[in-house]
Write a protein that holds these residues in place. Sequence first.
Motif, PDB file in Angstrom:
ATOM      1  N   PHE A   1      30.903  40.622  30.461  1.00 59.28           N
ATOM      2  CA  PHE A   1      31.896  41.241  31.336  1.00 59.28           C
ATOM      3  C   PHE A   1      33.131  40.358  31.478  1.00 59.28           C
ATOM      4  CE2 PHE A   1      33.713  42.489  35.454  1.00 59.28           C
ATOM      5  CZ  PHE A   1      33.947  43.828  35.181  1.00 59.28           C
ATOM      6  N   ALA A   2      32.925  39.063  31.631  1.00 52.56           N
ATOM      7  CA  ALA A   2      34.069  38.157  31.740  1.00 52.56           C
ATOM      8  C   ALA A   2      34.882  38.170  30.449  1.00 52.56           C
ATOM      9  CB  ALA A   2      33.599  36.737  32.065  1.00 52.56           C
ATOM     10  N   GLY A   3      34.196  38.233  29.335  1.00 55.98           N
ATOM     11  CA  GLY A   3      34.900  38.319  28.061  1.00 55.98           C
ATOM     12  C   GLY A   3      35.700  39.600  27.953  1.00 55.98           C
ATOM     13  N   TYR A   4      35.127  40.680  28.450  1.00 54.06           N
ATOM     14  CA  TYR A   4      35.843  41.955  28.450  1.00 54.06           C
ATOM     15  C   TYR A   4      37.094  41.868  29.316  1.00 54.06           C
ATOM     16  CZ  TYR A   4      37.035  46.740  29.546  1.00 54.06           C
ATOM     17  OH  TYR A   4      37.723  47.898  29.743  1.00 54.06           O
TER      18      TYR A   4
ATOM     19  N   ARG B   1      33.677  34.412  37.704  1.00 54.60           N
ATOM     20  CA  ARG B   1      33.273  35.023  36.435  1.00 54.60           C
ATOM     21  C   ARG B   1      33.936  34.319  35.256  1.00 54.60           C
ATOM     22  NH1 ARG B   1      30.821  39.979  36.241  1.00 54.60           N
ATOM     23  NH2 ARG B   1      30.304  40.889  38.244  1.00 54.60           N
ATOM     24  N   GLU B   2      35.205  33.980  35.407  1.00 57.21           N
ATOM     25  CA  GLU B   2      35.903  33.272  34.339  1.00 57.21           C
ATOM     26  C   GLU B   2      35.296  31.887  34.124  1.00 57.21           C
ATOM     27  OE1 GLU B   2      38.264  32.366  31.193  1.00 57.21           O
ATOM     28  OE2 GLU B   2      38.037  34.349  32.105  1.00 57.21           O
ATOM     29  N   LEU B   3      34.939  31.201  35.205  1.00 52.91           N
ATOM     30  CA  LEU B   3      34.296  29.885  35.073  1.00 52.91           C
ATOM     31  C   LEU B   3      32.949  30.001  34.361  1.00 52.91           C
ATOM     32  CD1 LEU B   3      35.141  28.363  38.560  1.00 52.91           C
ATOM     33  CD2 LEU B   3      35.943  27.537  36.333  1.00 52.91           C
ATOM     34  N   ILE B   4      32.189  31.034  34.692  1.00 54.59           N
ATOM     35  CA  ILE B   4      30.899  31.268  34.024  1.00 54.59           C
ATOM     36  C   ILE B   4      31.142  31.537  32.546  1.00 54.59           C
ATOM     37  CG2 ILE B   4      28.970  32.892  33.807  1.00 54.59           C
ATOM     38  CD1 ILE B   4      29.135  33.184  36.902  1.00 54.59           C
ATOM     39  N   TYR B   5      32.131  32.367  32.250  1.00 52.07           N
ATOM     40  CA  TYR B   5      32.451  32.690  30.866  1.00 52.07           C
ATOM     41  C   TYR B   5      32.851  31.437  30.085  1.00 52.07           C
ATOM     42  CZ  TYR B   5      34.968  34.507  26.842  1.00 52.07           C
ATOM     43  OH  TYR B   5      35.413  34.740  25.572  1.00 52.07           O
ATOM     44  N   GLN B   6      33.740  30.639  30.661  1.00 51.65           N
ATOM     45  CA  GLN B   6      34.195  29.426  29.983  1.00 51.65           C
ATOM     46  C   GLN B   6      33.035  28.462  29.744  1.00 51.65           C
ATOM     47  OE1 GLN B   6      37.595  27.690  31.976  1.00 51.65           O
ATOM     48  NE2 GLN B   6      38.794  29.578  31.783  1.00 51.65           N
TER      49      GLN B   6
ATOM     50  N   VAL C   1      42.688  29.678  35.746  1.00 46.04           N
ATOM     51  CA  VAL C   1      41.389  29.013  35.666  1.00 46.04           C
ATOM     52  C   VAL C   1      41.407  28.131  34.428  1.00 46.04           C
ATOM     53  CG1 VAL C   1      38.894  29.332  35.532  1.00 46.04           C
ATOM     54  CG2 VAL C   1      40.285  30.996  36.770  1.00 46.04           C
ATOM     55  N   ASN C   2      41.510  26.829  34.643  1.00 44.36           N
ATOM     56  CA  ASN C   2      41.568  25.871  33.536  1.00 44.36           C
ATOM     57  C   ASN C   2      42.642  26.267  32.525  1.00 44.36           C
ATOM     58  OD1 ASN C   2      39.461  24.302  34.606  1.00 44.36           O
ATOM     59  ND2 ASN C   2      37.925  25.625  33.654  1.00 44.36           N
ATOM     60  N   GLY C   3      43.797  26.662  33.034  1.00 42.70           N
ATOM     61  CA  GLY C   3      44.908  27.028  32.173  1.00 42.70           C
ATOM     62  C   GLY C   3      44.895  28.456  31.678  1.00 42.70           C
ATOM     63  N   LYS C   4      43.853  29.206  31.978  1.00 43.05           N
ATOM     64  CA  LYS C   4      43.746  30.605  31.546  1.00 43.05           C
ATOM     65  C   LYS C   4      44.122  31.512  32.707  1.00 43.05           C
ATOM     66  CE  LYS C   4      41.224  33.905  28.973  1.00 43.05           C
ATOM     67  NZ  LYS C   4      41.571  34.984  29.805  1.00 43.05           N
ATOM     68  N   PRO C   5      45.121  32.383  32.504  1.00 44.06           N
ATOM     69  CA  PRO C   5      45.548  33.263  33.591  1.00 44.06           C
ATOM     70  C   PRO C   5      44.589  34.430  33.802  1.00 44.06           C
ATOM     71  CG  PRO C   5      46.842  33.698  31.633  1.00 44.06           C
ATOM     72  CD  PRO C   5      45.953  32.528  31.312  1.00 44.06           C
ATOM     73  N   ILE C   6      44.471  34.839  35.052  1.00 40.59           N
ATOM     74  CA  ILE C   6      43.784  36.085  35.394  1.00 40.59           C
ATOM     75  C   ILE C   6      44.902  37.035  35.806  1.00 40.59           C
ATOM     76  CG2 ILE C   6      42.196  37.245  36.966  1.00 40.59           C
ATOM     77  CD1 ILE C   6      40.619  34.627  37.117  1.00 40.59           C
ATOM     78  N   SER C   7      45.051  38.107  35.049  1.00 42.57           N
ATOM     79  CA  SER C   7      46.180  39.010  35.251  1.00 42.57           C
ATOM     80  C   SER C   7      45.956  39.983  36.398  1.00 42.57           C
ATOM     81  CB  SER C   7      46.443  39.813  33.972  1.00 42.57           C
ATOM     82  OG  SER C   7      45.412  40.755  33.768  1.00 42.57           O
ATOM     83  N   MET C   8      47.060  40.533  36.861  1.00 42.15           N
ATOM     84  CA  MET C   8      47.005  41.569  37.884  1.00 42.15           C
ATOM     85  C   MET C   8      46.278  42.789  37.337  1.00 42.15           C
ATOM     86  SD  MET C   8      47.514  42.191  40.865  1.00 42.15           S
ATOM     87  CE  MET C   8      48.415  42.848  42.200  1.00 42.15           C
TER      88      MET C   8
END
Length: 86
Positions: A11-14, A71-76, A30-37
Amino acid sequence: MNKILISAVIFAGYLSSVAMAEESDAIAMVNGKPISMESYALYGQKRVGVKPDANLPESKRDELIEELINRELIYQDAVKNGLDKD
């Protein structure tokens, strides 16, 4: 537990592939990776059943953003540990 982790990774990858946000569009980094609107709006619609343009209380908005960050942290972490290769 393993199925939950794999589901979270997928799901995080999606969500990550939904839109590659520019920093100006990011609601969090998150660690340089944006979470978009756009990712936030999609997640909010799926998670709480509201349309992206709905006015959520600030506490609910913060809760959703925190979930997306987690979720992004889990994915990374999963990618770092090679779980995306299985």
